[in-house]
Design an enzyme around this catalytic site. Structure first.
Site, short mmCIF file in Angstrom:
data_model
loop_
_atom_site.label_atom_id
_atom_site.label_comp_id
_atom_site.label_asym_id
_atom_site.label_seq_id
_atom_site.Cartn_x
_atom_site.Cartn_y
_atom_site.Cartn_z
N HIS A 191 4.55 5.83 11.71
CA HIS A 191 4.08 5.65 10.32
C HIS A 191 3.10 6.81 10.09
O HIS A 191 1.88 6.63 10.07
CB HIS A 191 3.40 4.29 10.19
CG HIS A 191 3.14 3.84 8.79
ND1 HIS A 191 3.32 4.66 7.69
CD2 HIS A 191 2.71 2.65 8.29
CE1 HIS A 191 2.99 3.98 6.59
NE2 HIS A 191 2.63 2.75 6.94
N ARG A 207 11.23 3.83 4.02
CA ARG A 207 10.76 2.84 5.01
C ARG A 207 11.97 2.03 5.45
O ARG A 207 12.79 1.62 4.62
CB ARG A 207 9.70 1.91 4.41
CG ARG A 207 9.40 0.73 5.32
CD ARG A 207 8.20 -0.07 4.88
NE ARG A 207 6.97 0.65 5.16
CZ ARG A 207 5.76 0.10 5.06
NH1 ARG A 207 5.63 -1.16 4.69
NH2 ARG A 207 4.68 0.80 5.33
N ARG A 227 0.80 -1.23 0.00
CA ARG A 227 0.00 0.00 0.00
C ARG A 227 0.84 1.28 0.00
O ARG A 227 0.63 2.18 -0.81
CB ARG A 227 -0.91 0.03 1.24
CG ARG A 227 -2.13 -0.83 1.15
CD ARG A 227 -2.46 -1.38 2.52
NE ARG A 227 -1.51 -2.46 2.78
CZ ARG A 227 -1.75 -3.72 2.46
NH1 ARG A 227 -2.92 -4.05 1.99
NH2 ARG A 227 -0.84 -4.65 2.63
N THR A 228 1.79 1.36 0.95
CA THR A 228 2.51 2.62 1.14
C THR A 228 3.39 2.92 -0.08
O THR A 228 3.40 4.05 -0.58
CB THR A 228 3.37 2.54 2.42
OG1 THR A 228 2.56 2.01 3.47
CG2 THR A 228 3.90 3.89 2.82
N LYS A 230 25.85 -5.28 -0.74
CA LYS A 230 27.32 -5.45 -0.77
C LYS A 230 27.97 -4.83 0.46
O LYS A 230 29.18 -4.66 0.51
CB LYS A 230 27.89 -4.78 -2.03
CG LYS A 230 27.35 -5.34 -3.33
CD LYS A 230 27.95 -4.54 -4.50
CE LYS A 230 27.26 -4.87 -5.80
NZ LYS A 230 27.53 -3.86 -6.83
N1 CP Z 1 -0.44 -0.17 5.91
C1 CP Z 1 0.78 -0.36 5.35
O1 CP Z 1 1.77 0.28 5.70
O2 CP Z 1 0.80 -1.33 4.39
P1 CP Z 1 2.09 -1.78 3.53
O3 CP Z 1 3.05 -2.43 4.52
O4 CP Z 1 1.56 -2.73 2.50
O5 CP Z 1 2.69 -0.55 2.95
#
Ligand code: CP
Length: 314
Positions: free
Chosen positions: A132, A104, A54-55, A82
């Site tokens: 998040h 992320r 999603r993100t 590496k």
């Molecule tokens: N909700 C969320 O962060 O989903 P993903 O891990 O798929 O990005």
């Protein structure tokens, strides 16, 4: 703000500003042929050191719908493999002059550290158990649209709170907006000293859901349990899985949320997840694109108004 690293530094009126701008993008997103040009000429790099559906997809779409040049780094295929460090990787990309870096990382604090080393505006797409922020903002927008307000609601966040950056960002945001936040789950999945955040804690689902306006379910995040206590899925579903009987304790008009990815039959009954009268899970995904557009637009405005000198690192 130069970066979006968490909800913690945001004031309530800043949260409202992001949500209002995101709301203005909902219609545009339903006609994706119409492109905006607010990020035209800017370069966005997405660096995901941890899996995402999603993100990652919504940050990419958000950038493209606003006219940015978007590059997705495949971290599995990068020189991290590496032995190159996170900071050296960030400095390398920094030298290519990106404007927006979406990051992320599995370690809490890694995105904040990276943000200190680069010129770009950094957006935290989830760091370990820490924050998040765009997830909490998209959840807030969904709640506001469904409930008509984002204050004085009773919101039950249920499940694996201890390992969840989604829970952490949400409880900070919802607390700032003066909601009543309840955390519901087994004591083994509750962070220590969590009451200091001004939340109520329940280990019984029925009590925790009583009269709730919003029921937010979370996944068991086994990847962060470090070989510690992992509950049996069957037992967990029996006590903490959201089914019709437990949901009946919430208000009749309560909405059901889940950030995804979802494990059906573990934290939530698939029938409830698919019930269009209760579940807003797909709307959350839709709002994710709009909120990420708004967040990047607001940071890009700051970049244009006060650009950082390009050689601060040398
Ligand atoms: N909700 C969320 O962060 O989903 P993903 O891990 O798929 O990005």
């Amino acid at each position: 703000h130069r970066h979006l690293l968490g909800i913690e530094p945001l004031a309530p009126d800043e949260i409202t500003t992001v949500l209002d701008l995101a709301e203005s993008y909902v219609d545009l997103n339903r006609q994706p042929k119409k492109r905006s040009k607010v990020l035209q000429g800017l370069t966005q790099i997405n660096m995901f050191f941890e899996n995402s559906t999603r993100t990652q997809a919504s940050f990419e779409l958000a950038g493209k719908r606003l006219g940015a040049d978007v590059m997705n780094m495949s971290m599995q295929a990068s020189s991290i493999k590496k032995g190159e460090t996170l900071i050296d990787t960030a400095l390398t990309l920094n030298a290519m002059h990106p404007d927006l870096l979406v990051v992320r990382h599995p370690h809490s604090g890694a995105v904040n550290l990276l943000a200190e080393k680069v010129n770009a505006a950094v957006l935290n797409a989830g760091d370990g158990k820490h924050e998040h922020p765009t997830q909490a903002l998209l959840d807030a927008l969904t709640i506001r649209r469904e409930k008509g307000r984002l204050h004085r609601l009773t919101i039950a966040i249920c499940g694996d709170i201890a390992h969840s950056r989604v829970a952490r960002s949400n409880l900070i945001l919802l607390g700032k907006m003066e909601n009543r936040v309840r955390l519901v789950g087994p004591a083994t999945l509750m962070p220590s000293r969590i009451e200091e955040f001004g939340v109520e804690v329940y280990d019984d689902m029925r009590e925790g859901l009583e009269g709730a306006d919003v029921v937010m379910m979370l996944r068991l995040q086994k990847e962060r349990m470090d070989g510690g206590f992992i509950p049996s899925e069957r037992e967990y579903y029996h006590r903490y899985g959201l089914d019709a009987e437990k949901l009946a304790h919430a208000r009749p008009d309560a909405i059901v949320m889940h950030p995804g990815p979802m494990n059906r039959g573990v934290e939530i009954d698939g029938t409830i997840a698919d019930d269009i009268n209760r579940s807003v899970i797909q709307e959350q995904v839709e709002m994710g694109v709009a909120v990420r557009m708004a967040a990047m637009e607001l940071l890009a405005r700051n970049l244009r108004e006060a650009p950082e000198p390009r050689n601060v690192l040398v």
